[in-house]
Design an enzyme around this catalytic site. Structure first.
Site, short mmCIF file in Angstrom:
data_model
loop_
_atom_site.label_atom_id
_atom_site.label_comp_id
_atom_site.label_asym_id
_atom_site.label_seq_id
_atom_site.Cartn_x
_atom_site.Cartn_y
_atom_site.Cartn_z
N HIS A 62 0.84 -1.21 0.00
CA HIS A 62 0.00 0.00 0.00
C HIS A 62 0.88 1.26 0.00
CE1 HIS A 62 -4.05 1.84 1.34
NE2 HIS A 62 -3.27 2.80 0.83
N HIS A 64 1.64 5.19 -2.14
CA HIS A 64 1.22 6.20 -3.11
C HIS A 64 2.48 6.84 -3.69
CE1 HIS A 64 -3.05 6.15 -1.83
NE2 HIS A 64 -2.53 5.81 -0.66
N ARG A 66 2.28 8.76 -6.54
CA ARG A 66 1.81 10.05 -7.08
C ARG A 66 2.14 10.32 -8.54
NH1 ARG A 66 -1.45 10.41 -2.84
NH2 ARG A 66 -0.53 11.22 -0.95
N ASN A 96 -4.72 6.23 -7.08
CA ASN A 96 -5.31 7.57 -7.05
C ASN A 96 -4.34 8.64 -7.58
OD1 ASN A 96 -3.69 7.33 -4.75
ND2 ASN A 96 -5.00 8.60 -3.47
N ASP A 153 -8.84 3.28 -3.51
CA ASP A 153 -8.21 3.83 -2.30
C ASP A 153 -8.06 5.34 -2.30
OD1 ASP A 153 -6.86 3.72 0.24
OD2 ASP A 153 -5.07 4.25 -0.88
N HIS A 180 -10.94 0.81 0.71
CA HIS A 180 -10.71 1.83 1.72
C HIS A 180 -12.09 2.02 2.37
CE1 HIS A 180 -9.56 6.25 2.61
NE2 HIS A 180 -10.83 6.15 2.90
N HIS A 234 -5.83 -0.62 5.42
CA HIS A 234 -5.52 0.22 6.60
C HIS A 234 -6.62 0.27 7.66
CE1 HIS A 234 -7.76 3.14 4.27
NE2 HIS A 234 -6.76 3.46 3.47
N ASP A 307 0.77 2.65 3.76
CA ASP A 307 -0.04 3.76 3.24
C ASP A 307 0.84 5.00 3.07
OD1 ASP A 307 -2.13 5.16 2.21
OD2 ASP A 307 -3.27 5.32 4.07
N HIS A 311 3.02 14.24 0.85
CA HIS A 311 2.47 15.55 0.53
C HIS A 311 3.58 16.58 0.76
CE1 HIS A 311 -1.65 14.11 0.20
NE2 HIS A 311 -1.54 13.52 1.37
O1 DOR Z 1 -4.18 9.38 4.64
C1 DOR Z 1 -4.42 9.00 3.51
N1 DOR Z 1 -3.80 9.50 2.43
N2 DOR Z 1 -5.37 8.07 3.34
C2 DOR Z 1 -5.81 7.71 2.14
O2 DOR Z 1 -6.67 6.87 2.08
C3 DOR Z 1 -5.29 8.37 0.93
C4 DOR Z 1 -3.95 8.90 1.15
C5 DOR Z 1 -3.49 9.83 0.06
O3 DOR Z 1 -3.62 9.47 -1.11
O4 DOR Z 1 -2.94 10.89 0.37
ZN ZN Z 2 -3.81 4.77 0.75
#
Ligand code: DOR
Ligand code: ZN
Length: 427
Positions: A62, A64, A66, A96, A153, A180, A234, A307, A311
């Site tokens: 799991h 991301h 980006r 996503n 998700d 999710h 999660h 997860d 950011h």
């Molecule tokens: O905290 C999270 N951030 N939970 C999620 O389900 C998505 C993820 C994100 O893509 O930033």
């Molecule tokens: Zn996630």
């Protein structure tokens, strides 16, 4: 590349292996495993291994990365390097992105940009087009292009009829559907867990039932549609752990994961209004933490997954209610797991390896990993006893949104070997 690990503990649950031996890896291949290896090779790094352990490469199902669309947070290269630095030889990236991974074009873009990576990058696809929760994506076609798991998700498939169709659509190929779990009508505009603390802090709450009602609905749907494969992402609450326990007792093909932050932190940390404690699902209460640890111990919870949700500082350094959800996790996952689970006697190191390497691979139907002479190495080397202080400037992720900076942890990753390459961790 030429390494000889002297007297290293080799643990591989895939082979029922737990022994101390010398391990020689050259050019990414396991040359020899024996009680005592002597070599006349000059150009070789000989490592007195003492407390080191060699395990099948960790796998995080799991993350991301980006890319495409939000490469200023992370991209496929920095994501992979962050994974390598944290000890992972394989990851499953979440869909996503922008555009979302909802058709073969995006799948092929990712495949063509990750070809020479030391980390095996597996791809998940969305359940619904544009993650809108309405029309089912072309899951069968994505599966033909290597997609192993389907999830929206970041978002939850709210409509039960759509979810039922997703299970039906998955039936001919027995595809893995994942969720999710969040009833968005119960969580609109949330900042943190719903509790006395959220009231005190004046922050909007996310009640634990929002996760649990969807999880229970999905368990029922997966059974109704013919005992389909279902993986809950999660999970964060005590009742969720109980629901999975119930599903497993019934013989349903249900699995689940938890994140390191959900067994390391509680909602009490929110009093600092630090946005690096803001994520979805939110941090919960002490009884939830306890239930998660018990679920890990008794096998109810199959997998530890991060997860990893990067950011930028600009996005996170704002008022609490405006900050996006998510924290990075790849480079602290192992240290947090040893500190909170192994050191507190919830899991043995062997069981931790099952949650971080064996079970995710089994759930995704990936091939097992072998320690065998003449075979390519897929190995993580770590020291379960080494203490270290987290320093986010040593991270390889493009983002730094971690709540664990400056924390003392036990258990440190040293190397990974995979795809004929080696990576020395710089944590
Ligand atoms: O905290 C999270 N951030 N939970 C999620 O389900 C998505 C993820 C994100 O893509 O930033
Ligand atoms: Zn996630």
């Amino acid at each position: 590349m030429n390494y000889l690990f002297k007297k290293i503990r080799i643990i591989n649950p895939f082979q029922n292996l737990d022994e101390i031996a010398d391990l020689w890896i050259k050019d990414g291949v396991i040359v020899k495993i024996a009680k005592e290896i002597s070599t006349t090779d000059n150009d070789i790094e000989i490592i007195d291994s003492q407390t080191l352990v060699a395990s099948p490469g960790f796998f995080d199902m799991h993350v991301h990365f980006r890319d495409p669309g939000f490469e200023y947070k992370e991209d496929l290269r920095t994501g992979a390097e962050s994974a390598a630095n944290g000890g992972f030889t394989g990851v499953l990236i979440m869909p996503n992105t922008k555009p979302p991974i909802h058709d073969k074009t995006v799948v092929e873009y990712i495949k063509s940009n990750t070809q020479n990576s030391i980390v095996d990058i597996y791809i998940s696809g969305t359940i619904t087009q544009n993650q809108e929760g309405k029309l089912i994506s072309n899951m069968l076609e994505m599966n033909e292009h290597g997609v192993k798991l389907f999830t929206d998700d970041g978002k939850c498939v709210m409509n039960s009829d759509v979810m039922r169709r997703a299970f039906d659509y998955a039936t001919p190929k027995d595809l893995l559907i994942s969720q999710h779990c969040e009833d968005i009508f119960l969580t609109e505009g949330f900042d943190m867990n719903e509790s006395e603390i959220s009231v005190k802090l004046g922050l909007k709450g996310y009640p634990s039932i929002a996760e649990e009602v969807i999880l229970y609905r999905d368990i029922l749907l997966s059974e109704y549609c013919g005992n389909r494969r279902y993986h809950a992402q999660h999970l964060s609450t005590q009742n969720s752990v109980d629901l999975i326990r119930y599903a497993k007792r019934k013989g349903l093909r249900v699995t689940c994961e938890v994140t390191p932050h959900h067994f390391s932190l509680t909602e009490d940390t929110l009093t600092s209004y630090n946005t690096n404690f803001k994520m979805n699902p939110p941090l919960r209460k002490a009884n939830d933490l306890q239930a998660i640890k018990e679920g890990l111990k008794d096998g109810t919870i199959d997998v530890i997954a991060t997860d990893h949700a990067p950011h930028s500082n600009l996005e996170k350094e704002v008022e609490f209610d405006k900050a996006p959800n998510g924290i990075i996790g790849l480079e602290t996952a192992f240290g947090l797991s040893v500190t909170h689970l192994v050191e507190e006697n919830w899991l043995t190191i062997n069981q931790l390896i099952e949650k971080m390497s064996v079970n995710p691979r089994k759930i995704l139907h990936l091939p097992p990993i072998s320690f065998q002479e003449n075979l390519q190495a897929n190995i993580t080397i770590f020291d379960p006893k080494e203490e270290w202080i987290v320093n986010k400037t040593n991270f390889k992720s493009k983002s730094q949104n971690t709540p664990f900076d400056n924390l003392k942890l036990k258990g440190k990753v040293k190397f990974i070997f995979n795809n004929n390459k080696v990576y020395k961790s710089s944590l």
